[in-house]
Scaffold this motif. Sequence first.
Motif, PDB file in Angstrom:
ATOM      1  N   TYR A   1     -21.869   1.425   8.496  1.00 44.03           N
ATOM      2  CA  TYR A   1     -21.586   2.112   7.228  1.00 44.03           C
ATOM      3  C   TYR A   1     -21.969   1.183   6.089  1.00 44.03           C
ATOM      4  N   ALA A   2     -22.745   1.680   5.149  1.00 43.72           N
ATOM      5  CA  ALA A   2     -23.390   0.822   4.141  1.00 43.72           C
ATOM      6  C   ALA A   2     -22.492   0.495   2.955  1.00 43.72           C
ATOM      7  N   ARG A   3     -21.298   0.039   3.223  1.00 43.47           N
ATOM      8  CA  ARG A   3     -20.416  -0.377   2.133  1.00 43.47           C
ATOM      9  C   ARG A   3     -20.761  -1.806   1.726  1.00 43.47           C
ATOM     10  N   LEU A   4     -20.935  -2.025   0.428  1.00 50.37           N
ATOM     11  CA  LEU A   4     -21.332  -3.335  -0.075  1.00 50.37           C
ATOM     12  C   LEU A   4     -20.172  -4.326  -0.044  1.00 50.37           C
ATOM     13  N   PRO A   5     -20.461  -5.601   0.253  1.00 49.03           N
ATOM     14  CA  PRO A   5     -19.413  -6.622   0.195  1.00 49.03           C
ATOM     15  C   PRO A   5     -18.755  -6.713  -1.177  1.00 49.03           C
ATOM     16  N   GLU A   6     -19.522  -6.436  -2.257  1.00 49.81           N
ATOM     17  CA  GLU A   6     -18.946  -6.500  -3.604  1.00 49.81           C
ATOM     18  C   GLU A   6     -17.816  -5.490  -3.780  1.00 49.81           C
ATOM     19  N   GLN A   7     -17.976  -4.317  -3.166  1.00 50.63           N
ATOM     20  CA  GLN A   7     -16.913  -3.317  -3.252  1.00 50.63           C
ATOM     21  C   GLN A   7     -15.680  -3.776  -2.495  1.00 50.63           C
ATOM     22  N   SER A   8     -15.884  -4.296  -1.291  1.00 53.38           N
ATOM     23  CA  SER A   8     -14.756  -4.796  -0.515  1.00 53.38           C
ATOM     24  C   SER A   8     -14.051  -5.934  -1.236  1.00 53.38           C
ATOM     25  N   ALA A   9     -14.840  -6.832  -1.855  1.00 55.63           N
ATOM     26  CA  ALA A   9     -14.254  -7.961  -2.578  1.00 55.63           C
ATOM     27  C   ALA A   9     -13.419  -7.479  -3.759  1.00 55.63           C
ATOM     28  N   TYR A  10     -13.900  -6.458  -4.464  1.00 58.02           N
ATOM     29  CA  TYR A  10     -13.137  -5.920  -5.593  1.00 58.02           C
ATOM     30  C   TYR A  10     -11.783  -5.386  -5.115  1.00 58.02           C
ATOM     31  N   HIS A  11     -11.799  -4.598  -4.071  1.00 59.58           N
ATOM     32  CA  HIS A  11     -10.542  -4.003  -3.611  1.00 59.58           C
ATOM     33  C   HIS A  11      -9.602  -5.064  -3.024  1.00 59.58           C
ATOM     34  N   MET A  12     -10.164  -6.066  -2.363  1.00 62.96           N
ATOM     35  CA  MET A  12      -9.307  -7.154  -1.862  1.00 62.96           C
ATOM     36  C   MET A  12      -8.670  -7.892  -3.027  1.00 62.96           C
ATOM     37  N   GLY A  13      -9.438  -8.091  -4.104  1.00 57.63           N
ATOM     38  CA  GLY A  13      -8.891  -8.754  -5.276  1.00 57.63           C
ATOM     39  C   GLY A  13      -7.782  -7.948  -5.917  1.00 57.63           C
ATOM     40  N   GLN A  14      -7.937  -6.612  -5.954  1.00 57.79           N
ATOM     41  CA  GLN A  14      -6.897  -5.759  -6.515  1.00 57.79           C
ATOM     42  C   GLN A  14      -5.639  -5.791  -5.643  1.00 57.79           C
ATOM     43  N   PHE A  15      -5.847  -5.782  -4.340  1.00 63.93           N
ATOM     44  CA  PHE A  15      -4.715  -5.842  -3.401  1.00 63.93           C
ATOM     45  C   PHE A  15      -3.940  -7.144  -3.527  1.00 63.93           C
ATOM     46  N   HIS A  16      -4.663  -8.251  -3.775  1.00 73.11           N
ATOM     47  CA  HIS A  16      -4.045  -9.583  -3.734  1.00 73.11           C
ATOM     48  C   HIS A  16      -3.701 -10.117  -5.128  1.00 73.11           C
ATOM     49  N   ARG A  17      -3.637  -9.245  -6.104  1.00 73.65           N
ATOM     50  CA  ARG A  17      -3.288  -9.704  -7.459  1.00 73.65           C
ATOM     51  C   ARG A  17      -1.874 -10.265  -7.495  1.00 73.65           C
TER      52      ARG A  17
END
Length: 229
Positions: A213-229
């Motif tokens: 599935y062509a999900r970009l690492p930048e998208q995953s990094a953004y959501h991980m950052g939001q989760f770990h705020r």
Amino acid sequence: MAGRKTGEAGLGAVASLPALAGRLAGERLEVLGGFAVAEGEAGFPPGTRTLLMLGPREPGFWAHLTSQPEWDGAPDPVDRWSRRVIGRIACDFGGKALFPFGGPPYHPYYQWALRTGRVWDSPVRLLVHAGQGLMVSFRGALALKEAVDVPPPATKPCETCAAPCLTACPAGAITAAGYDVPVCHAFLNRPEGTECLTGGCLVRRACPVSQSYARLPEQSAYHMGQFHR
């Protein structure tokens, strides 16, 4: 509605899976699954006959999203974009948009996803999708007053999988027992957690379906950052 482009579906357009798919594609979204709703069934807007669950369509979702006016530095750009775009689509097809955020109370997205026959409880208890694997995410749902065809049920990919997800978490936070969120946060605070923060959850990435599935690492990094705020 102000700013509507020529050729877009108008208010009260007849809902069908092809018509909706065409409209969603322009926003880099797709129907991830759906199900029929019984007359008078609790938990849905009055008159709902069909519920369709929507998520990112790859490739191209992240580039599209980050070019939108909501990507302005203010909080919650993804949710604000989802409200505007999915809300407009729902209105145009005479339905109602229901979102996985904005609570409490929250809509039972986990249970809804399981009803589609295209999303399942994975070995690590996270949802796994037929086409997106453990990278599946939902941006909203359409509650429609028409009986609309939905994507057919699929075969659960985990049935023929060696389940690398079970041993992929370096912190031991995501296992067959479920998700230990405090352990995950503690690991992300350490240098060893950098790969998870910058590239996305290793458990989700271990899923063979996720890898296609062509999900970009930048998208995953953004959501991980939001989760770990």
